[in-house]
Design an enzyme around this catalytic site. Structure first.
Site, PDB file in Angstrom:
ATOM      1  N   ARG A   1     -87.127  71.982 -72.330  1.00 25.40           N
ATOM      2  CA  ARG A   1     -88.229  71.877 -71.370  1.00 25.40           C
ATOM      3  C   ARG A   1     -88.260  70.516 -70.670  1.00 25.40           C
ATOM      4  NH1 ARG A   1     -92.828  73.444 -74.946  1.00 25.40           N
ATOM      5  NH2 ARG A   1     -92.415  75.574 -75.596  1.00 25.40           N
TER       6      ARG A   1
ATOM      7  N   TYR B   1     -91.864  90.232 -77.187  1.00 25.03           N
ATOM      8  CA  TYR B   1     -92.705  90.237 -75.978  1.00 25.03           C
ATOM      9  C   TYR B   1     -92.882  91.659 -75.452  1.00 25.03           C
ATOM     10  CZ  TYR B   1     -92.727  85.139 -75.442  1.00 25.03           C
ATOM     11  OH  TYR B   1     -92.930  83.801 -75.620  1.00 25.03           O
TER      12      TYR B   1
ATOM     13  N   ASP C   1     -86.482  81.262 -67.013  1.00 23.43           N
ATOM     14  CA  ASP C   1     -87.366  81.696 -68.099  1.00 23.43           C
ATOM     15  C   ASP C   1     -86.682  82.824 -68.848  1.00 23.43           C
ATOM     16  OD1 ASP C   1     -89.753  83.457 -69.282  1.00 23.43           O
ATOM     17  OD2 ASP C   1     -90.491  81.430 -68.957  1.00 23.43           O
TER      18      ASP C   1
ATOM     19  N   ARG D   1     -93.331  70.817 -66.991  1.00 22.55           N
ATOM     20  CA  ARG D   1     -94.696  70.382 -66.714  1.00 22.55           C
ATOM     21  C   ARG D   1     -94.998  68.937 -67.041  1.00 22.55           C
ATOM     22  NH1 ARG D   1     -97.498  74.925 -70.127  1.00 22.55           N
ATOM     23  NH2 ARG D   1     -95.602  74.530 -71.320  1.00 22.55           N
TER      24      ARG D   1
ATOM     25  N   ARG E   1     -93.962  72.752 -57.535  1.00 20.31           N
ATOM     26  CA  ARG E   1     -94.283  74.111 -57.974  1.00 20.31           C
ATOM     27  C   ARG E   1     -95.673  74.564 -57.522  1.00 20.31           C
ATOM     28  NH1 ARG E   1     -94.012  76.869 -62.679  1.00 20.31           N
ATOM     29  NH2 ARG E   1     -95.592  78.101 -61.592  1.00 20.31           N
TER      30      ARG E   1
END
Length: 343
Positions: free
Chosen positions: A27, A151, A76, A31, A40
């Site tokens: 990552r 998921y 992702d 963010r 973004r």
């Protein structure tokens, strides 16, 4: 030997000596970077993964800022299953949410195999990045079948995986059909990235730590092994990573990876004994330590580096992803420290 093959990162993955211990962060493109948040703004996550120019810029941001030894493709793990026909969205603050979960044989019909054409934007992103990165390796990645299955079955993130385990234990034929389909999709997705030019791939089995070793070996490992075996002739290092996998490390190594990623709970010298002496390791500073002050960060980073010396190759990383609140300057300073200590 090419420049990329001779890079510190690829050499460490292959258990070969290099100029220094290479470092990248899971990552790292994300963010924690203000430039990422700015670029973004107003663009949904899945949409951002489908824009090659945007993917290229986001992937390059941490390489420019931190001077890390490898870039990882901005994407992702649910991108390939969305391409395979599943109605899903990545909801801010929640994660992937599946419109109609996959819980029956009929549901499985919606999950079709994918080809390179289904994810051509990923291949284009890789080609653009390889041209920009030069001597810096690019890592491709995909979610492992179990994590993707969790998921799809749960419909989103879960703490207990009750529905996933109920299918795994109670409907073995459906479980096998789903996991086999996901293994094929994952293999195609990784192959597309390799054909476009990535220097290594990482298989994320983020939620495999929810399983016992016996259940992992019986119900999950064969499908991850199919993916890793399917890449054997591709000529790039294969990294296998999961969270909470202390009891699974030996099995995860046996599944066929060249490098086993280790989360922060298991010291790397202990992990190396479990994984075996013929595989490199990746990790494994606790991401929370980055908030504890530089003296602590330096002390703990030196400990990780020392413990990593027991493996034939060590790629320095965190034990999971960079947290959004992390000060990017700490990551820049940490990268410089690893280079300085091991150079």
């Amino acid at each position: 030997m090419t420049v990329l093959e001779d890079s510190a990162f690829v050499r460490a993955c292959r258990g070969l000596p290099g100029s220094h211990t290479p470092v990248w962060f899971m990552r790292q493109a994300g963010r924690s970077l203000p430039e990422y948040r700015k670029i973004r703004e107003g663009i949904p996550m899945l949409e951002s993964c489908r824009r090659p120019e945007l993917v290229t810029e986001i992937t390059l941001q941490p390489v420019r800022r931190h001077n890390v030894d490898a870039a990882i493709l901005y994407s992702d793990i649910v991108v390939p299953i969305a391409a395979a026909g599943i109605d899903l969205d990545i909801v801010p603050g929640t994660g992937p949410v599946v419109g109609t979960p996959v819980r029956t044989a009929k549901d499985l019909e919606r999950l079709r195999p994918i080809t390179a054409d289904d994810v051509d934007y990923v291949a284009e992103s890789v080609r653009l990045l390889v041209a920009e990165l030069g001597a810096t390796p690019l890592i491709g990645f995909a979610g492992a079948p179990f994590t993707l299955a969790s998921y799809l079955i749960e419909g989103g993130p879960s703490r207990t995986y009750l529905k996933t385990k109920a299918m795994m234990y109670g409907e073995p034929e459906l479980w096998d059909a789903l996991m086999s389909r996901l293994a094929g999709i994952t293999l195609s997705f990784l192959r597309t990235q390799i054909d476009a030019g990535v220097s290594a791939v990482q298989l994320f089995d983020s939620w495999a730590g929810a399983l016992s070793e016996a259940d992992y070996r019986r119900h999950v490992m064969p499908y991850s092994a199919d993916v890793l075996r399917g890449l054997l002739d591709a000529g790039v290092p294969r990294i296998h990573f999961g969270v909470g996998t202390a009891v699974l490390l030996e099995a995860m190594g046996e599944a066929g990876a060249d490098v086993v990623g280790v989360d922060w709970r298991t010291p790397l010298d202990v992990a190396t004994k479990r994984i075996g002496p013929d595989r490199a390791v990746q990790g494994n500073l606790d991401p929370a330590i980055l908030f504890a002050g530089w003296d602590v960060v330096e002390r703990e980073a030196r400990r990780v580096l020392e413990q990593g010396r027991s493996a034939p190759g060590h790629v320095f990383n965190l034990g999971h992803g960079v947290m959004p609140e992390t000060d990017p300057d700490v990551l820049t300073r940490l990268t410089a420290l690893v280079h300085e200590v091991t150079g």
